[in-house]
Design an enzyme around this catalytic site. Structure first.
Site, mmCIF file in Angstrom:
data_model
loop_
_atom_site.group_PDB
_atom_site.id
_atom_site.type_symbol
_atom_site.label_atom_id
_atom_site.label_comp_id
_atom_site.label_asym_id
_atom_site.label_seq_id
_atom_site.Cartn_x
_atom_site.Cartn_y
_atom_site.Cartn_z
ATOM 1 N N HIS A 65 -14.377 14.511 8.649
ATOM 2 C CA HIS A 65 -13.472 15.451 7.762
ATOM 3 C C HIS A 65 -14.152 16.721 8.295
ATOM 4 O O HIS A 65 -15.013 17.120 8.085
ATOM 5 C CB HIS A 65 -13.657 14.996 6.445
ATOM 6 N N HIS A 67 -12.833 21.198 9.264
ATOM 7 C CA HIS A 67 -11.840 22.102 9.439
ATOM 8 C C HIS A 67 -12.204 23.095 10.402
ATOM 9 O O HIS A 67 -12.915 24.131 10.207
ATOM 10 C CB HIS A 67 -11.838 22.909 7.972
ATOM 11 N N GLN A 160 -2.022 22.201 3.341
ATOM 12 C CA GLN A 160 -3.020 22.809 2.325
ATOM 13 C C GLN A 160 -2.696 23.017 1.242
ATOM 14 O O GLN A 160 -3.055 22.923 0.137
ATOM 15 C CB GLN A 160 -3.286 24.193 3.280
ATOM 16 N N HIS A 218 -6.514 14.575 1.751
ATOM 17 C CA HIS A 218 -7.280 15.132 0.835
ATOM 18 C C HIS A 218 -6.928 14.579 -0.517
ATOM 19 O O HIS A 218 -5.704 14.819 -0.918
ATOM 20 C CB HIS A 218 -7.028 16.788 0.661
ATOM 21 N N GLU A 221 -9.731 15.838 -4.814
ATOM 22 C CA GLU A 221 -10.880 16.825 -4.758
ATOM 23 C C GLU A 221 -11.023 17.669 -5.907
ATOM 24 O O GLU A 221 -10.615 18.853 -5.721
ATOM 25 C CB GLU A 221 -10.819 17.565 -3.560
ATOM 26 N N ASP A 317 -16.958 18.919 6.742
ATOM 27 C CA ASP A 317 -15.985 19.601 6.299
ATOM 28 C C ASP A 317 -15.945 20.687 6.579
ATOM 29 O O ASP A 317 -15.125 21.414 7.382
ATOM 30 C CB ASP A 317 -16.085 19.474 4.664
HETATM 31 FE FE FE2 Z 1 -11.416 19.355 3.309
#
Ligand code: FE2
Length: 442
Positions: A65, A67, A160, A218, A221, A317
């Site tokens: 995971h 970005h 997102q 996701h 979270e 992440d």
């Molecule tokens: Fe994330």
């Protein structure tokens, strides 16, 4: 009578192998991209010979995971002073206004070398699909191709800002998949209502089914104990027959779920074959922000999931971006945090810990799973770690000594002055992981 001396492309001598008794060392012979032989002593020569001096070899690490679109953007346009998710989002919104494919690819190219030097050869990255231009999707799909000699990248189309929050977002998500994203993402806890969250999960599954993609969401979270989208993801996983093809990232709410609810939900998650991806570094830093003391450990209860027969793997992440000011792309750092936060340091636990960034992750990655491992006939994607056993590796940390990708030595970190070296575009390159732009607070 002449004796035939075997020639190999690469031989690793005198190494301990995860999964085999540690009171013995082995030699590993590699031809082309595969492990040709593993024996206590291999006769013959390798064109390249590595003496592991008894150190541990493991299959290469996964970062499940990540970005990549925001890596190394820290400080631009400003540093995150509160250290919160929300300030990070505001800074990222500013940065995104000027983002280009070239900018993303330049940062990813620099960063990927760190990642490789630290032994991670498989990265699953999210790419934001809520921007009309789909710039990050285009860039990361290109990155997958451009850097394939260094790493395997999977791109997840990641809405997102939500799928239902704007009428066109579902279409962008679909477009991202058409542009070549490997997996379909979601963020149900960011939708406006529970009803929208359920709808968003359904939309993601429909797209996944239509384009035959895996789901990588996701999910939950948040510290909010009534954030319960994972059960809906499980329901749709079963409905669409997607067992084994779904990962749920973060799921930090499951730390705070009522024990009675957790007791009920665990068998459902197991039945759906969902893999939980915890992101220990970011979770422990960004969650628990509404708590005074005592503060919750905002990380999915890894041990509990594992005890319930549910697969768990880890992600890093973020690295040097608006949400996380540290990191060098070292999955051992994420693992080190995970085992502390969830108190997974019984003596036997320590010998299973590396599974979270190796075998468990490979299972969820799926592609090439049958080729993964330190066994004869499997692909030689290996790391020679800085320790004699798992315990040394977790104690001492730091980069591996050597990294082998598809049978070739691709990183050699045994030079002077803690130098990291990566083989890139036909030559050895010293990798500089220092952050030269850092400025002191005024
Ligand atoms: Fe994330």
């Amino acid at each position: 009578m002449s004796v035939v001396v075997e020639k190999y492309d690469l031989v690793i001598r005198n190494t301990r192998i995860r999964g085999r008794p540690y009171d013995k060392t082995f030699d590993i012979a590699i031809v082309n991209d595969r492990i040709e032989d593993i024996k206590e002593h291999i006769n013959g020569h390798g064109e390249v010979e590595i003496d592991a001096k008894g150190r541990l070899v493991s299959p290469a690490f996964f970062n499940m995971h990540h970005h990549l679109d925001s890596v190394l953007t820290i400080g631009d346009p400003k540093y995150n002073e509160s250290g919160t998710l929300w300030e990070g989002i505001a800074i990222w919104a500013e940065y995104k206004k000027k983002i280009t494919e070239e900018d993303i690819l330049r940062r990813v190219e620099e960063y990927i070398k760190w990642h490789v030097a630290y032994g991670t050869l498989f990265i699953r990255t999210h790419a934001d699909t809520t921007e009309k231009t789909l710039t990050t999707v285009k860039a990361l799909v290109k990155a997958r191709e451009l850097f394939k000699d260094l790493v395997d990248i999977q791109v997840t189309a990641f809405p997102q800002d939500g799928i239902m929050t704007e009428p066109e977002n579902a279409e962008y998500l679909r477009k991202a998949v058409e542009l070549g994203a490997d997996n379909v993402g979601m963020i149900p806890h960011n939708e406006y209502t529970r009803e929208d969250a359920v709808k968003s999960i359904e939309v993601a599954f429909k797209i996944a089914k239509e384009y035959d993609r895996d789901i990588d969401g996701h999910v939950d979270e948040t510290d909010d104990p009534i954030s319960r989208n994972l059960e809906v993801v499980a329901k749709y996983t079963l409905k669409y027959g997607w067992q084994g093809r779904v990962t749920a990232g973060h799921v930090t709410a499951s730390h705070s779920w009522d024990p009675a609810y957790r007791y009920r939900i665990m068998p459902l998650i197991r039945k759906a074959g969902i893999t939980i991806i915890a992101n220990p570094l970011i979770n422990i830093y960004l969650q628990g922000r509404f708590d005074f003391y005592p503060k919750r450990r905002g990380m999915a209860p890894i041990k509990l999931y594992l005890e319930n027969g549910i697969n768990v793997a880890l992600g890093h992440d973020c690295v040097l971006d608006p949400w996380y000011p540290l990191g060098v792309g070292d999955m051992l750092q994420a693992l080190f945090m995970a085992i502390h936060v969830d108190q997974m340091m019984g003596w036997s636990d320590l010998f299973k810990a590396l599974d979270l960034i190796t075998y468990n992750a490979a299972k969820a990655w799926r592609k090439g799973y049958e080729d993964y491992g330190v066994e004869k006939g499997k692909k030689a994607n290996l790391v020679i770690l800085n320790g004699l056993t798992d315990v040394d590796v977790l104690r001492i940390l730091g980069p591996p000594l050597y990294v082998i990708r598809n049978g070739k030595l691709i990183a050699d970190n045994t030079g002077p002055e803690r130098q990291l070296k990566v083989f890139y575009k036909g030559k050895w390159e010293v990798v500089d992981t220092y952050f030269h732009r850092a400025t002191q607070p005024r």
